[in-house]
Design a protein around this motif. Sequence first.
Motif, PDB file in Angstrom:
ATOM      1  N   LYS A  50       0.681  -1.217   0.001  1.00 24.95           N
ATOM      2  CA  LYS A  50       0.010  -0.084  -0.029  1.00 24.95           C
ATOM      3  C   LYS A  50       1.111   1.241  -0.095  1.00 24.95           C
ATOM      4  O   LYS A  50       0.471   2.221  -0.673  1.00 24.95           O
TER       5      LYS A  50
ATOM      6  N   VAL B 268       1.997   1.882  -3.729  1.00 23.81           N
ATOM      7  CA  VAL B 268       0.895   2.307  -4.634  1.00 23.81           C
ATOM      8  C   VAL B 268       0.487   3.784  -3.869  1.00 23.81           C
ATOM      9  O   VAL B 268      -0.334   4.265  -4.755  1.00 23.81           O
ATOM     10  N   GLY B 269       1.172   4.255  -3.067  1.00 23.89           N
ATOM     11  CA  GLY B 269       0.712   5.663  -2.478  1.00 23.89           C
ATOM     12  C   GLY B 269      -0.658   5.587  -1.711  1.00 23.89           C
ATOM     13  O   GLY B 269      -1.180   6.744  -1.391  1.00 23.89           O
ATOM     14  N   ILE B 270      -1.161   4.516  -0.906  1.00 27.38           N
ATOM     15  CA  ILE B 270      -2.261   4.581  -0.238  1.00 27.38           C
ATOM     16  C   ILE B 270      -1.949   4.278   1.195  1.00 27.38           C
ATOM     17  O   ILE B 270      -2.677   4.226   2.038  1.00 27.38           O
ATOM     18  N   ASN B 271      -0.567   4.377   1.541  1.00 27.42           N
ATOM     19  CA  ASN B 271      -0.310   4.143   2.795  1.00 27.42           C
ATOM     20  C   ASN B 271       0.756   5.287   2.905  1.00 27.42           C
ATOM     21  O   ASN B 271       1.676   5.556   1.828  1.00 27.42           O
ATOM     22  N   HIS B 272       0.876   5.955   4.068  1.00 28.43           N
ATOM     23  CA  HIS B 272       1.993   6.856   4.441  1.00 28.43           C
ATOM     24  C   HIS B 272       3.426   6.245   4.418  1.00 28.43           C
ATOM     25  O   HIS B 272       3.438   4.948   4.662  1.00 28.43           O
TER      26      HIS B 272
ATOM     27  N   ILE C 221       2.050  11.767  -8.947  1.00 30.68           N
ATOM     28  CA  ILE C 221       1.041  11.511  -9.867  1.00 30.68           C
ATOM     29  C   ILE C 221       1.891  10.733 -11.275  1.00 30.68           C
ATOM     30  O   ILE C 221       1.372   9.611 -11.979  1.00 30.68           O
TER      31      ILE C 221
ATOM     32  N   LYS D 134       2.383   7.072  -9.907  1.00 31.01           N
ATOM     33  CA  LYS D 134       1.468   6.064 -10.171  1.00 31.01           C
ATOM     34  C   LYS D 134       0.871   5.871 -11.578  1.00 31.01           C
ATOM     35  O   LYS D 134       0.196   4.874 -11.890  1.00 31.01           O
ATOM     36  N   LYS D 135       1.277   6.618 -12.554  1.00 35.24           N
ATOM     37  CA  LYS D 135       1.078   6.629 -14.083  1.00 35.24           C
ATOM     38  C   LYS D 135       1.666   5.060 -14.540  1.00 35.24           C
ATOM     39  O   LYS D 135       1.316   4.635 -15.323  1.00 35.24           O
TER      40      LYS D 135
ATOM     41  N   TYR E 249      -2.058  -1.573  -9.669  1.00 34.33           N
ATOM     42  CA  TYR E 249      -2.215  -2.290  -8.411  1.00 34.33           C
ATOM     43  C   TYR E 249      -3.655  -3.059  -8.402  1.00 34.33           C
ATOM     44  O   TYR E 249      -4.609  -2.795  -8.787  1.00 34.33           O
TER      45      TYR E 249
ATOM     46  N   PRO F  20      -5.518  -5.419  -5.745  1.00 33.09           N
ATOM     47  CA  PRO F  20      -5.483  -5.494  -4.276  1.00 33.09           C
ATOM     48  C   PRO F  20      -6.102  -6.577  -3.936  1.00 33.09           C
ATOM     49  O   PRO F  20      -6.343  -7.548  -4.744  1.00 33.09           O
TER      50      PRO F  20
ATOM     51  N   ILE G 173     -11.697  -4.452  -5.312  1.00 30.58           N
ATOM     52  CA  ILE G 173     -12.292  -3.319  -4.914  1.00 30.58           C
ATOM     53  C   ILE G 173     -13.004  -2.779  -6.410  1.00 30.58           C
ATOM     54  O   ILE G 173     -12.357  -2.343  -6.974  1.00 30.58           O
TER      55      ILE G 173
ATOM     56  N   MET H 289      -8.560   7.249 -16.537  1.00 30.37           N
ATOM     57  CA  MET H 289      -7.694   7.835 -15.243  1.00 30.37           C
ATOM     58  C   MET H 289      -6.107   7.376 -15.775  1.00 30.37           C
ATOM     59  O   MET H 289      -5.480   8.082 -15.160  1.00 30.37           O
ATOM     60  N   TYR H 290      -5.994   6.791 -16.646  1.00 26.81           N
ATOM     61  CA  TYR H 290      -4.542   6.433 -17.249  1.00 26.81           C
ATOM     62  C   TYR H 290      -4.333   7.091 -18.581  1.00 26.81           C
ATOM     63  O   TYR H 290      -3.291   6.896 -19.265  1.00 26.81           O
TER      64      TYR H 290
ATOM     65  N   ARG I  71      -8.610  13.142 -17.385  1.00 24.08           N
ATOM     66  CA  ARG I  71      -8.873  12.180 -16.042  1.00 24.08           C
ATOM     67  C   ARG I  71     -10.114  13.044 -15.329  1.00 24.08           C
ATOM     68  O   ARG I  71     -10.724  12.356 -14.490  1.00 24.08           O
TER      69      ARG I  71
ATOM     70  N   ASN J  59     -13.301   1.810  -2.322  1.00 19.57           N
ATOM     71  CA  ASN J  59     -12.837   2.367  -3.599  1.00 19.57           C
ATOM     72  C   ASN J  59     -11.838   3.496  -3.479  1.00 19.57           C
ATOM     73  O   ASN J  59     -11.131   3.666  -4.263  1.00 19.57           O
TER      74      ASN J  59
ATOM     75  N   SER K 250      -4.681   5.027  -5.506  1.00 19.04           N
ATOM     76  CA  SER K 250      -3.553   4.353  -6.179  1.00 19.04           C
ATOM     77  C   SER K 250      -3.336   4.800  -7.924  1.00 19.04           C
ATOM     78  O   SER K 250      -2.469   4.303  -8.586  1.00 19.04           O
TER      79      SER K 250
ATOM     80  N   PRO L 231      -3.121   7.764 -10.831  1.00 21.49           N
ATOM     81  CA  PRO L 231      -2.556   8.960 -11.133  1.00 21.49           C
ATOM     82  C   PRO L 231      -3.426  10.176 -11.247  1.00 21.49           C
ATOM     83  O   PRO L 231      -3.515  10.716 -12.072  1.00 21.49           O
TER      84      PRO L 231
ATOM     85  N   PHE M  11      -7.255   9.185   1.295  1.00 20.70           N
ATOM     86  CA  PHE M  11      -6.743   8.219   0.524  1.00 20.70           C
ATOM     87  C   PHE M  11      -5.917   7.032   1.266  1.00 20.70           C
ATOM     88  O   PHE M  11      -5.577   6.110   0.891  1.00 20.70           O
ATOM     89  N   TYR M  12      -5.497   7.545   2.637  1.00 27.36           N
ATOM     90  CA  TYR M  12      -4.302   6.365   3.105  1.00 27.36           C
ATOM     91  C   TYR M  12      -5.303   5.346   3.856  1.00 27.36           C
ATOM     92  O   TYR M  12      -6.139   5.716   4.494  1.00 27.36           O
ATOM     93  N   SER M  13      -4.609   4.348   3.873  1.00 33.62           N
ATOM     94  CA  SER M  13      -5.597   3.036   4.448  1.00 33.62           C
ATOM     95  C   SER M  13      -5.394   3.375   5.982  1.00 33.62           C
ATOM     96  O   SER M  13      -4.270   3.714   6.572  1.00 33.62           O
TER      97      SER M  13
END
Lengths: 237, 518
Positions: free
Chosen positions: A46, A49-53, A71, A74-75, A79, A81, A85, A102-103, B288, B368, B374, B376, B516-518
């Motif tokens: 996580k 992929v940038g969803i945990n600090h 950004i 992430k491009k 990911y 999970p 999700i 998104m991409y 986007r 989600n 995750s 960009p 955004f952070y889990s």
Amino acid sequence: MLEIKKYSLEYIKGKKVINKLNLYVKEGDIYAFVGRNGAGKTSTIKSIVGINHITEGDILLDGISILKQPIAFKKRIAYVPDTPILYEHLTGIQYLLFIADMYDLTEEKRDTMIQTYAKTFELYEDLNDIIESYSHGMKQKLVLVAAFLHDPKLYILDEPFVGLDPKASFTLKKLLKEKAEQGKIIFFSTHVLEVAEKLCNKIAILKEGKLVVDGEMKKVLQEHSLEELFMELVVDD
Amino acid sequence: MTKIIHLIYIHLLSLFGINRVVKNVHEGESARFEFKTILFIIISLLYCFLFYILLQTFFTDGFLILPIAFLFSSIFCLLYDFNQVKAILFQAEDTLFLFSLPIDKKEIVLSKLFTIYFKNIFFAFLFMISALLAARFTLLLNQTFILLFLVMILFIPVLPIVIASICFYANSYFKMHFLKLRVALFISIFVVLCFFLFFILPDVYITRSNIMFLISKLCRLYPISYLFSQSLSQMNLFLFFAYLMIHIGIIYLYIVFLSFDYPKICSVMRGRKKKSFIVYKKRSNKKRFFGLVHKELVYLFSYSLYFKNSYSLTIIGSIFLVFMFLILPYRSYDSFLSYFNLFGPLVLSVIASLGLSGIHAFSLERKNLDMLGSFPVSFGQVFFAKMLTNFLLLFVLILFNATFLMLVVKPNTFVIVMLYVLPIFVSLFHIFFSLLLDSCFIDKANQSESAIIKERLLPIVPIFLSFSYLVFPFLFPNVLGYKYILGSLLVISISEIICCLLFYFVARRKLIRKIFYS
């Protein structure tokens, strides 16, 4: 190249979940990330992929930092999970089109990629159905198709084989090998040690937030099986 | 025959929580009736009392009250059945299981129709008995009359059930095979209704006698209602039996027709449709951000509960506004017109700010948010895409309401400008504020009772804010005038938007961590 440099993670101040982890994954590597439940695999993934600090250290992909240029970082990644999700009220195709947006995929590339991968995973016929009506395996397939759409440099997969039927598992393994041959990086966590042993050329074993093994699969294993090594290094009793 | 009785019995146990009540009584906990059941009965009785008062106030002729109640009960059952036929007849979880048992298809259909029937008959009885009580002084009530009346009530739900299920089937069929035609049909109905409301109805002088005439005409137009009233008023047994035979005949034919291909109909209704071609949409160059807006819009329209929860108050407010001017005789009241001539923008602002989509926008994303994190995309893109989506829908309603008021009330230029501008700024502030509120109090991991209660209580804040605008005119001295009041409200809402923007930029990092952070 994926570089995890002195990466530490704390949820509660002073209590490190991951302690100064260093990992380097080269192009063409299929890297297995194994460990017991709660060892810190998903937390690390996580963070990548940038969803945990990140409490300390940095994570870089081809020199791009997740902290400084999230950004751009992430491009280049995809990911998957541990549990699929998804937006349950959308149809499969609506979800894939959203991901393509998104991409920044072009219409031509998007349509080709959706057709190619949805057909590969035998999901194409069901794309007009609402995701809510999908089985667990179909949802997992949809997440996988979405991950392959933008042809990323780095694939981060958290338990990707859970819920897949034998044929889809085989297809996924084949695809991952192909991607590695094309110079992409595959980084995935799994509890199925046989899969890791057969599929990956590199392995990292995590125990209580620290790396206990990191290197080439053949060198690490020598004459043991991965299961034997895992039991020896990770399981205390 | 015993099978059908068993089937009906099983289905009946689930009605109004009967099974749980019976279980409580068996276990010696007779005092613990289901709260939901009791609440349901109380609300039903309240509605009936209201119905009784309305009938007694507006109508004096007993033989007009009964067919009106008959028509009302039929329409109520019909509306209620639109939901019931889907859940019980066509898409029930147990249907497939029942097909695997050695039961005749007709018996399955009959048992399911009985379940819907029993739900309907409860309401039909309540409304009809209320009507009988309201009409008791103008009718000659004897034993024969009451017997005929009670027997005829038993047949009220039959036609609504048949009509609702045919309509539901036709709607689903069109949805699957002729989606564009269905959309075109709905749009044309909407256009015809708008034309009727805007151009034809305002020219009709609406008085009580005109309304009575219209209702009695309607009662005669519905042949079953006419038959019902004629059998009672003339005590005509021939008409009474005709009434019974029509119902029995229709339901028999319907059961035969439905059971002929019932498994196939059910499987079609449950979504096993023929595969259609995948349609790839065109994409804009703004990629986007508009991708996110598109996803939000599709999600909002495909998740009906979210849509209803978000916009029902605003839509009801808008309909009520139109209804007030067109249907009720208030139209002739000068004071009413002059109030809207001055404070129309204020009322529209309150209606617009009742849209509650922002307050759930982030919390509904749940897991989600991990995926969005995750991708960009920046937090700003996600946040403002939600804001734009929520605003777009409100904007359509604001345009509709403002144009309507402009045409009906004919205010001065200042008020016309304010009719459009003020609701836009007020709704922008509300959406911004709701999104900030939701992102500040979101609790992704925690699903404890307190987290759930907190989530449920949160919408009270914007609703309270909306209604507080109505107090605005009373806060200023009368001498300052409505222009000053509306102008102040506009300045306040712009300042509020600026405050929200400042808060957003100051707290951005914290919000990103939270979202955004889990």
